[in-house]
Write a protein that holds these residues in place. Structure first.
Motif, mmCIF file in Angstrom:
data_model
loop_
_atom_site.group_PDB
_atom_site.id
_atom_site.type_symbol
_atom_site.label_atom_id
_atom_site.label_comp_id
_atom_site.label_asym_id
_atom_site.label_seq_id
_atom_site.Cartn_x
_atom_site.Cartn_y
_atom_site.Cartn_z
ATOM 1 N N GLU A 212 0.863 -1.192 0.000
ATOM 2 C CA GLU A 212 0.000 0.000 0.000
ATOM 3 C C GLU A 212 0.884 1.220 0.000
ATOM 4 O O GLU A 212 1.640 1.411 0.942
ATOM 5 C CB GLU A 212 -0.923 0.016 1.221
ATOM 6 C CG GLU A 212 -2.077 -0.951 1.113
ATOM 7 C CD GLU A 212 -3.008 -0.662 -0.042
ATOM 8 O OE1 GLU A 212 -3.184 0.525 -0.394
ATOM 9 O OE2 GLU A 212 -3.548 -1.613 -0.610
ATOM 10 N N PRO A 213 0.848 2.047 -1.015
ATOM 11 C CA PRO A 213 0.119 1.846 -2.265
ATOM 12 C C PRO A 213 0.716 0.690 -3.054
ATOM 13 O O PRO A 213 1.806 0.211 -2.753
ATOM 14 C CB PRO A 213 0.298 3.167 -3.013
ATOM 15 C CG PRO A 213 1.542 3.754 -2.464
ATOM 16 C CD PRO A 213 1.637 3.284 -1.031
ATOM 17 N N ALA A 214 -0.016 0.263 -4.069
ATOM 18 C CA ALA A 214 0.391 -0.901 -4.870
ATOM 19 C C ALA A 214 1.777 -0.696 -5.478
ATOM 20 O O ALA A 214 2.238 0.438 -5.663
ATOM 21 C CB ALA A 214 -0.631 -1.132 -5.981
ATOM 22 N N ALA A 215 2.433 -1.805 -5.784
ATOM 23 C CA ALA A 215 3.766 -1.760 -6.396
ATOM 24 C C ALA A 215 3.727 -0.955 -7.690
ATOM 25 O O ALA A 215 2.794 -1.085 -8.484
ATOM 26 C CB ALA A 215 4.256 -3.172 -6.676
ATOM 27 N N THR A 216 4.741 -0.141 -7.873
ATOM 28 C CA THR A 216 4.839 0.676 -9.089
ATOM 29 C C THR A 216 5.521 -0.123 -10.194
ATOM 30 O O THR A 216 6.172 -1.135 -9.932
ATOM 31 C CB THR A 216 5.658 1.952 -8.822
ATOM 32 O OG1 THR A 216 7.009 1.553 -8.508
ATOM 33 C CG2 THR A 216 5.076 2.782 -7.688
ATOM 34 N N SER A 217 5.392 0.360 -11.409
ATOM 35 C CA SER A 217 6.092 -0.274 -12.538
ATOM 36 C C SER A 217 7.594 -0.264 -12.305
ATOM 37 O O SER A 217 8.296 -1.215 -12.661
ATOM 38 C CB SER A 217 5.756 0.443 -13.840
ATOM 39 O OG SER A 217 4.393 0.272 -14.142
ATOM 40 N N ALA B 294 8.920 -8.374 -16.073
ATOM 41 C CA ALA B 294 8.141 -7.313 -15.430
ATOM 42 C C ALA B 294 6.708 -7.302 -15.967
ATOM 43 O O ALA B 294 5.753 -7.160 -15.200
ATOM 44 C CB ALA B 294 8.804 -5.960 -15.643
ATOM 45 N N ARG B 295 6.549 -7.460 -17.278
ATOM 46 C CA ARG B 295 5.215 -7.475 -17.879
ATOM 47 C C ARG B 295 4.391 -8.631 -17.312
ATOM 48 O O ARG B 295 3.244 -8.454 -16.893
ATOM 49 C CB ARG B 295 5.319 -7.597 -19.401
ATOM 50 C CG ARG B 295 3.963 -7.530 -20.122
ATOM 51 C CD ARG B 295 4.087 -7.878 -21.593
ATOM 52 N NE ARG B 295 4.490 -9.261 -21.824
ATOM 53 C CZ ARG B 295 3.695 -10.327 -21.667
ATOM 54 N NH1 ARG B 295 2.463 -10.173 -21.267
ATOM 55 N NH2 ARG B 295 4.152 -11.545 -21.922
ATOM 56 N N ILE B 296 4.992 -9.808 -17.244
ATOM 57 C CA ILE B 296 4.301 -10.978 -16.713
ATOM 58 C C ILE B 296 3.994 -10.792 -15.229
ATOM 59 O O ILE B 296 2.922 -11.170 -14.751
ATOM 60 C CB ILE B 296 5.146 -12.247 -16.962
ATOM 61 C CG1 ILE B 296 5.210 -12.525 -18.461
ATOM 62 C CG2 ILE B 296 4.606 -13.440 -16.189
ATOM 63 C CD1 ILE B 296 6.264 -13.537 -18.859
ATOM 64 N N THR B 297 4.918 -10.188 -14.494
ATOM 65 C CA THR B 297 4.720 -9.952 -13.056
ATOM 66 C C THR B 297 3.569 -8.988 -12.817
ATOM 67 O O THR B 297 2.749 -9.209 -11.922
ATOM 68 C CB THR B 297 6.022 -9.435 -12.415
ATOM 69 O OG1 THR B 297 7.053 -10.403 -12.629
ATOM 70 C CG2 THR B 297 5.847 -9.181 -10.934
ATOM 71 N N GLU B 298 3.492 -7.913 -13.605
ATOM 72 C CA GLU B 298 2.370 -6.974 -13.455
ATOM 73 C C GLU B 298 1.046 -7.685 -13.693
ATOM 74 O O GLU B 298 0.084 -7.479 -12.944
ATOM 75 C CB GLU B 298 2.528 -5.796 -14.419
ATOM 76 C CG GLU B 298 3.578 -4.811 -13.966
ATOM 77 C CD GLU B 298 3.546 -3.510 -14.746
ATOM 78 O OE1 GLU B 298 2.438 -2.997 -15.017
ATOM 79 O OE2 GLU B 298 4.625 -3.005 -15.058
#
Length: 88
Positions: A12-17, A53-57
């Motif tokens: 919190e807040p959510a993980a950033t890119s 990173a794309r897959i993790t998001e």
């Protein structure tokens, strides 16, 4: 595997890119054994990290909410780390 990869789900807040990419880069560098990027390793490492990173998001978006937030603060949220990396 590396014990130092930060838990990103439930922040919190959510993980950033930026945080997700940093974790992906850390993972890719760990599994390849690349300590520092060179002219020959930079492109494949960065390409793999972007894909991870794309897959993790996508994975984080699909996971249910955590009942308990992570116990550690991600490195990019720590003032001393941000200062050392010149991000502030």
């Amino acid at each position: 595997m590396c014990r130092n990869i930060t838990v990103l789900r439930g922040l919190e807040p959510a993980a950033t890119s930026e945080e997700i990419y940093a974790a992906a880069l850390q993972y890719v560098r760990k599994v390849t054994g690349v300590g520092s990027l060179s002219a020959t390793t930079r492109e494949p490492i960065e390409r793999a990290a972007a894909e991870v990173a794309r897959i993790t998001e996508q994975l984080l978006a699909e996971m249910p909410d955590r009942r308990v937030p992570p116990q550690t603060v991600p490195p990019l949220r720590r003032p001393e780390v941000r200062a050392r990396l010149g991000l502030d």
